[in-house]
Design a protein around this motif. Structure first.
Motif, short mmCIF file in Angstrom:
data_model
loop_
_atom_site.label_atom_id
_atom_site.label_comp_id
_atom_site.label_asym_id
_atom_site.label_seq_id
_atom_site.Cartn_x
_atom_site.Cartn_y
_atom_site.Cartn_z
N VAL A 1 -9.79 -14.58 0.40
CA VAL A 1 -10.10 -14.22 -0.83
C VAL A 1 -9.90 -13.83 -1.65
O VAL A 1 -9.55 -13.98 -3.08
N ALA A 2 -9.58 -12.30 -0.66
CA ALA A 2 -9.10 -11.18 -2.38
C ALA A 2 -8.23 -11.58 -2.56
O ALA A 2 -7.29 -11.17 -3.77
N ALA A 3 -7.28 -11.67 -1.80
CA ALA A 3 -5.49 -11.78 -2.33
C ALA A 3 -5.42 -12.99 -2.88
O ALA A 3 -4.95 -13.10 -4.36
N PHE B 1 -4.66 -1.88 -5.14
CA PHE B 1 -5.39 -2.96 -4.48
C PHE B 1 -5.86 -3.24 -3.62
O PHE B 1 -7.14 -3.03 -3.04
N SER B 2 -5.08 -3.16 -2.27
CA SER B 2 -5.64 -3.11 -0.23
C SER B 2 -6.44 -1.82 -0.20
O SER B 2 -6.70 -2.57 -0.04
N LEU B 3 -5.58 -1.08 -0.85
CA LEU B 3 -6.21 0.29 -0.91
C LEU B 3 -7.63 0.03 -1.00
O LEU B 3 -9.04 0.98 -0.16
N LEU B 4 -8.26 -0.53 -1.99
CA LEU B 4 -9.46 -0.75 -2.62
C LEU B 4 -10.40 -1.77 -1.72
O LEU B 4 -11.37 -0.82 -1.62
N ILE B 5 -9.74 -2.78 -1.63
CA ILE B 5 -10.79 -3.59 -0.72
C ILE B 5 -10.38 -3.16 0.56
O ILE B 5 -11.77 -3.72 1.36
N LEU B 6 -9.73 -2.77 0.79
CA LEU B 6 -10.21 -1.61 2.29
C LEU B 6 -10.98 -0.61 3.42
O LEU B 6 -11.57 0.52 3.83
N ILE C 1 -2.29 -4.68 8.04
CA ILE C 1 -2.86 -5.48 7.35
C ILE C 1 -1.92 -5.28 5.57
O ILE C 1 -2.21 -6.23 5.07
N SER C 2 -1.70 -4.44 5.19
CA SER C 2 -1.12 -3.57 4.03
C SER C 2 0.36 -4.24 3.54
O SER C 2 0.39 -5.10 2.18
N ASN C 3 1.22 -4.29 4.36
CA ASN C 3 1.82 -5.05 4.32
C ASN C 3 1.97 -6.54 4.24
O ASN C 3 2.48 -6.95 3.29
N VAL D 1 1.87 -11.26 0.90
CA VAL D 1 1.10 -12.87 1.11
C VAL D 1 0.97 -12.23 -0.87
O VAL D 1 1.01 -13.27 -1.43
N THR D 2 0.11 -11.09 -1.72
CA THR D 2 0.00 -10.97 -2.88
C THR D 2 1.36 -11.46 -3.32
O THR D 2 1.90 -12.08 -4.91
N GLY D 3 2.10 -11.14 -2.96
CA GLY D 3 3.79 -10.74 -3.60
C GLY D 3 4.16 -12.24 -3.86
O GLY D 3 4.88 -12.69 -4.70
N SER D 4 4.30 -13.20 -2.79
CA SER D 4 3.66 -14.54 -2.44
C SER D 4 3.29 -15.26 -3.74
O SER D 4 4.17 -16.28 -4.30
#
Length: 419
Positions: free
Chosen positions: A249-251, A337-342, A359-361, A366-369
């Motif tokens: 959902v976040a991505a 952003f990934s650190l923010l949600i983690l 998880i970060s990778n 996913v967000t990059g795609s």
């Protein structure tokens, strides 16, 4: 642009999409299990994941390679029979090879992501003093990554070489098609530029944009299941709290926000690029006439034409200011952003060092795609501009029934070796 390289483009691309969807659905609803009939069964549900290069030659992967080759062979055989085309080896077979190499490199990335977890948990144990190891064990762990990186790098190099040749074949097909109809196209303003420069730019942009787009789609397909598995470590999201599928959902929400923002900011850019190309073409044409005629390309005329070029470029630069503000602000925010949600899960000590890297990778992949439109918007704008000019160019040929023209073109092409 397409009929020169692909057999019956509209039907071809539609059939390719339908056949691909059917092959994917069949794989997930029974095709994967068929590998057991030839001694290549899928991995057991409770089997430990294979870490390292061995996963790429495991039985499930070998069966997928065979399945992919069979699907391509059937599709190629049908089109070779239904609508033979002189470029079908490149437009069908080599396209499939390129897609396979892209898929293979995505799976290398997935294998690297699987390596992150146990290796960085092992490193965390060494750093905290709770784990014991030898130098040999440490370097063996690094060797697993090295083999994956080496194979992935070499496959990427080979694929880049093939893609470059594939794109040049497409440009050759377009060039031959337009030259075949040169007598009907030569009177169009900028005809020589469109055949030489625009086909070159179209093929170069398609090389970069097409490969990136396919890789983005395959990365999304490969990493979404990985991210769904990893989100077991995530208890809640900041502000929102606990929700189903928090990472997904976040991505999706983050990438949708970024893409819509950039699309709105860049709404005027395609039209401005197209106008730029028109004033550039008018200026270049006057200079070309001036090479052969002393009364052309006079200072007053060229000054006026260049003033139009200057005016259009300055207007484009102005609109790029707010576009770049939106784009670069979003990309900088994306870095954290990934650190923010983690954050809540990290504070609650629910994530290990290995899981954090995984998880970060995966989240970044996913967000990059999903951010393909955002990161490629400038290139897409340029492609739209070139496409508009070539479509306007091709419109001249649509005054006659195209099948007759195509048959003359294909007959002549068939006498040559398109390879």
């Amino acid at each position: 642009m397409f009929v020169s390289f692909f057999p019956q483009p509209k039907l071809f691309f539609s059939s390719a999409a339908i056949w691909s969807l059917a092959a994917i659905l069949f794989w997930f609803f029974g095709g994967e299990q068929l590998g057991g009939l030839v001694g290549l069964p899928p991995a057991a549900a409770d089997a430990a994941p294979i870490i390292g290069i061995a996963v790429l030659v495991s039985k499930p992967f070998l069966w997928f390679y065979i399945y992919f080759a069979l699907c391509v062979a059937i599709f190629y055989a049908f089109w070779s029979w239904y609508s033979p085309h002189p470029w079908q080896r490149w437009s069908i077979l080599m396209t499939a090879v390129i897609l396979f190499f892209i898929y293979f490199n995505v799976q290398v990335s997935v294998a690297v992501n699987a390596w992150y977890g146990p290796f960085f948990d092992y490193v965390q144990g060494l750093m905290s003093g709770t784990g014991k190891s030898t130098n040999g064990e440490f370097y063996t762990g690094l060797a697993d990554f090295s083999w994956l990186a080496l194979v992935g790098m070499n496959v990427q190099v080979v694929n880049a070489f093939i893609v470059s040749h594939w794109i040049f074949r497409w440009r050759t097909a377009m060039n031959n098609y337009f030259i075949e109809n040169w007598s009907r196209l030569r009177h169009i303003e900028g005809a020589s530029q469109r055949i030489q420069e625009d086909t070159m730019r179209f093929s170069q942009i398609m090389e970069d944009l097409g490969s990136s787009f396919v890789q983005s789609i395959m990365t999304l397909i490969a990493f979404l299941p990985v991210m769904i598995q990893l989100q077991a470590h995530i208890s809640e999201l900041p502000i929102i709290g606990a929700i189903p599928q928090p990472l997904v959902v976040a991505a999706l929400a983050w990438c949708l926000f970024g893409t819509i923002s950039v699309m709105i900011a860049g709404l005027k850019l395609p039209g401005l690029q197209f106008r730029n190309q028109r004033v550039e073409a008018a200026y270049r044409k006057e200079l070309v006439y001036g090479e052969d005629h002393a009364d052309r390309a006079q200072p007053a005329t060229t000054a006026e034409l260049f003033a139009n070029v200057r005016h259009n470029y300055f207007r484009l630069y102005f609109h790029y200011i707010y576009f770049n503000v939106v784009r670069y602000t979003y990309l900088q925010a994306d870095n954290i952003f990934s650190l923010l949600i983690l954050g809540p899960s990290l504070v609650a000590h629910k994530i290990t060092f290995g899981a954090l890297n995984q998880i970060s990778n995966a989240f970044g992949k996913v967000t990059g795609s999903l951010q393909f439109l955002l990161t490629s918007w400038s290139t897409i704008v340029e492609l739209q501009s070139v496409h508009k000019r070539l479509r306007a160019f091709e419109a001249t040929l649509e005054g006659e029934p195209l099948p007759d023209i195509d048959q003359r073109y294909l007959a002549r092409q068939g006498a040559e070796d398109p390879a």
